[in-house]
Motif scaffolding. Structure first.
Motif, PDB file in Angstrom:
ATOM      1  N   LYS A 194     -27.738 -27.585   6.502  1.00  0.00           N
ATOM      2  CA  LYS A 194     -26.270 -27.626   6.436  1.00  0.00           C
ATOM      3  C   LYS A 194     -25.696 -26.412   5.701  1.00  0.00           C
ATOM      4  O   LYS A 194     -24.568 -26.009   5.938  1.00  0.00           O
ATOM      5  CB  LYS A 194     -25.797 -28.895   5.724  1.00  0.00           C
ATOM      6  CG  LYS A 194     -25.918 -30.142   6.529  1.00  0.00           C
ATOM      7  CD  LYS A 194     -25.463 -31.332   5.697  1.00  0.00           C
ATOM      8  CE  LYS A 194     -25.854 -32.628   6.345  1.00  0.00           C
ATOM      9  NZ  LYS A 194     -25.537 -33.779   5.496  1.00  0.00           N
ATOM     10  N   PHE A 195     -26.482 -25.860   4.778  1.00  0.00           N
ATOM     11  CA  PHE A 195     -26.007 -24.755   3.943  1.00  0.00           C
ATOM     12  C   PHE A 195     -26.661 -23.425   4.296  1.00  0.00           C
ATOM     13  O   PHE A 195     -26.418 -22.425   3.645  1.00  0.00           O
ATOM     14  CB  PHE A 195     -26.254 -25.081   2.466  1.00  0.00           C
ATOM     15  CG  PHE A 195     -25.496 -26.291   2.015  1.00  0.00           C
ATOM     16  CD1 PHE A 195     -24.191 -26.173   1.573  1.00  0.00           C
ATOM     17  CD2 PHE A 195     -26.068 -27.552   2.079  1.00  0.00           C
ATOM     18  CE1 PHE A 195     -23.471 -27.286   1.177  1.00  0.00           C
ATOM     19  CE2 PHE A 195     -25.362 -28.675   1.685  1.00  0.00           C
ATOM     20  CZ  PHE A 195     -24.057 -28.545   1.241  1.00  0.00           C
ATOM     21  N   HIS A 196     -27.476 -23.417   5.313  1.00  0.00           N
ATOM     22  CA  HIS A 196     -28.202 -22.217   5.755  1.00  0.00           C
ATOM     23  C   HIS A 196     -27.433 -21.602   6.921  1.00  0.00           C
ATOM     24  O   HIS A 196     -27.366 -22.193   7.995  1.00  0.00           O
ATOM     25  CB  HIS A 196     -29.621 -22.641   6.170  1.00  0.00           C
ATOM     26  CG  HIS A 196     -30.418 -21.569   6.808  1.00  0.00           C
ATOM     27  ND1 HIS A 196     -31.266 -21.817   7.848  1.00  0.00           N
ATOM     28  CD2 HIS A 196     -30.523 -20.252   6.572  1.00  0.00           C
ATOM     29  CE1 HIS A 196     -31.856 -20.704   8.222  1.00  0.00           C
ATOM     30  NE2 HIS A 196     -31.417 -19.743   7.450  1.00  0.00           N
ATOM     31  N   LEU A 215     -34.631 -33.684   4.135  1.00  0.00           N
ATOM     32  CA  LEU A 215     -34.524 -32.431   3.388  1.00  0.00           C
ATOM     33  C   LEU A 215     -34.187 -31.283   4.323  1.00  0.00           C
ATOM     34  O   LEU A 215     -33.351 -30.436   4.002  1.00  0.00           O
ATOM     35  CB  LEU A 215     -35.811 -32.134   2.619  1.00  0.00           C
ATOM     36  CG  LEU A 215     -35.778 -30.878   1.748  1.00  0.00           C
ATOM     37  CD1 LEU A 215     -34.662 -30.941   0.711  1.00  0.00           C
ATOM     38  CD2 LEU A 215     -37.124 -30.661   1.070  1.00  0.00           C
ATOM     39  N   PHE A 216     -34.826 -31.242   5.491  1.00  0.00           N
ATOM     40  CA  PHE A 216     -34.518 -30.216   6.483  1.00  0.00           C
ATOM     41  C   PHE A 216     -33.029 -30.219   6.809  1.00  0.00           C
ATOM     42  O   PHE A 216     -32.368 -29.174   6.755  1.00  0.00           O
ATOM     43  CB  PHE A 216     -35.345 -30.439   7.752  1.00  0.00           C
ATOM     44  CG  PHE A 216     -34.890 -29.616   8.918  1.00  0.00           C
ATOM     45  CD1 PHE A 216     -35.218 -28.268   9.005  1.00  0.00           C
ATOM     46  CD2 PHE A 216     -34.116 -30.175   9.920  1.00  0.00           C
ATOM     47  CE1 PHE A 216     -34.782 -27.500  10.075  1.00  0.00           C
ATOM     48  CE2 PHE A 216     -33.684 -29.418  10.992  1.00  0.00           C
ATOM     49  CZ  PHE A 216     -34.013 -28.081  11.072  1.00  0.00           C
ATOM     50  N   PHE A 236     -31.273 -30.573  -5.312  1.00  0.00           N
ATOM     51  CA  PHE A 236     -30.183 -30.001  -4.539  1.00  0.00           C
ATOM     52  C   PHE A 236     -28.972 -30.857  -4.857  1.00  0.00           C
ATOM     53  O   PHE A 236     -29.006 -32.080  -4.654  1.00  0.00           O
ATOM     54  CB  PHE A 236     -30.524 -30.058  -3.044  1.00  0.00           C
ATOM     55  CG  PHE A 236     -29.697 -29.156  -2.199  1.00  0.00           C
ATOM     56  CD1 PHE A 236     -30.090 -27.851  -1.975  1.00  0.00           C
ATOM     57  CD2 PHE A 236     -28.532 -29.610  -1.614  1.00  0.00           C
ATOM     58  CE1 PHE A 236     -29.334 -27.007  -1.185  1.00  0.00           C
ATOM     59  CE2 PHE A 236     -27.770 -28.769  -0.825  1.00  0.00           C
ATOM     60  CZ  PHE A 236     -28.173 -27.466  -0.608  1.00  0.00           C
ATOM     61  N   LEU A 237     -27.924 -30.245  -5.392  1.00  0.00           N
ATOM     62  CA  LEU A 237     -26.751 -30.974  -5.851  1.00  0.00           C
ATOM     63  C   LEU A 237     -25.510 -30.583  -5.054  1.00  0.00           C
ATOM     64  O   LEU A 237     -25.428 -29.478  -4.524  1.00  0.00           O
ATOM     65  CB  LEU A 237     -26.488 -30.674  -7.331  1.00  0.00           C
ATOM     66  CG  LEU A 237     -27.639 -30.854  -8.308  1.00  0.00           C
ATOM     67  CD1 LEU A 237     -27.245 -30.339  -9.691  1.00  0.00           C
ATOM     68  CD2 LEU A 237     -28.070 -32.301  -8.373  1.00  0.00           C
ATOM     69  N   MET A 265     -28.912 -22.281  -4.377  1.00  0.00           N
ATOM     70  CA  MET A 265     -28.553 -23.620  -3.941  1.00  0.00           C
ATOM     71  C   MET A 265     -29.262 -24.766  -4.670  1.00  0.00           C
ATOM     72  O   MET A 265     -28.944 -25.922  -4.437  1.00  0.00           O
ATOM     73  CB  MET A 265     -28.815 -23.758  -2.435  1.00  0.00           C
ATOM     74  CG  MET A 265     -28.086 -22.729  -1.587  1.00  0.00           C
ATOM     75  SD  MET A 265     -26.285 -22.738  -1.795  1.00  0.00           S
ATOM     76  CE  MET A 265     -25.877 -24.307  -1.059  1.00  0.00           C
ATOM     77  N   THR A 266     -30.228 -24.458  -5.535  1.00  0.00           N
ATOM     78  CA  THR A 266     -30.961 -25.519  -6.231  1.00  0.00           C
ATOM     79  C   THR A 266     -30.878 -25.320  -7.739  1.00  0.00           C
ATOM     80  O   THR A 266     -30.276 -24.362  -8.217  1.00  0.00           O
ATOM     81  CB  THR A 266     -32.451 -25.540  -5.805  1.00  0.00           C
ATOM     82  OG1 THR A 266     -33.110 -24.378  -6.327  1.00  0.00           O
ATOM     83  CG2 THR A 266     -32.602 -25.595  -4.295  1.00  0.00           C
TER      84      THR A 266
END
Length: 163
Positions: free
Chosen positions: A92-94, A86-87, A47-48, A29-30
């Motif tokens: 959102k993607f976890h 950041l959390f 993070f894009l 993801m990074t």
């Protein structure tokens, strides 16, 4: 005589990612190759979105296998602190991965430090990867150390006093 200059980079906030799937998640993801990121490694990280839009910028440190400390840069949200932003962005993607994301607020401080005879002081109070941060990036002849370091909040006053 040792001489040091330093300043605290305000409003950077800490987030931890801990668990067996943290490395795989960060790798996917990074913008950092976490497959070659052993404990003690440090990197700038972004993070894009799928279209390449910058969503978050942070510094990442591999503390132990499966344990990462992210220092979230300020300025990506007018509403949330850097760690909360950041959390929420990472969360959102976890989905199914086995790891936790925890905002820590100002549990760590982020400093820029330069000077002579600085390395022993830094080593006592902070963690950083020697292979990147012991270089004199600016080439100043009177500095043998010019770097950024991470210090636990409960050690900041002692750190400043030693400098």
């Amino acid at each position: 005589m040792n001489k040091h200059v330093f300043y605290e980079m305000k409003d950077w906030r800490a987030v931890t990612l801990n668990g067996p799937d943290a490395l795989d998640f960060l790798h996917r993801m990074t913008t950092v190759n976490f497959k070659n990121f052993p404990p003690g490694s440090f990197s700038d990280c972004t993070f894009l979105t799928a279209t390449g839009k910058l969503v978050a910028y942070f510094k990442i440190i591999a503390k132990e296998p499966g344990q990462y400390l992210a220092l979230a840069a300020p300025g990506f949200s007018n509403v949330l602190s850097a760690d909360k932003y950041l959390f929420e962005t990472l969360e959102k993607f976890h989905f199914m991965e086995k790891f936790t994301i925890t905002p820590l607020g100002d549990a760590y401080s982020y400093f820029r430090v330069a000077g002579t005879g600085t390395l022993p002081v830094i080593s006592d109070f902070s963690f950083y990867p020697e292979n990147l941060w012991t270089k004199n990036f600016w080439g100043a002849p009177h500095f043998d150390f010019d770097s950024c370091v991470v210090v636990e909040k409960n050690k900041v006053e002692d750190f400043k006093a030693k400098l």
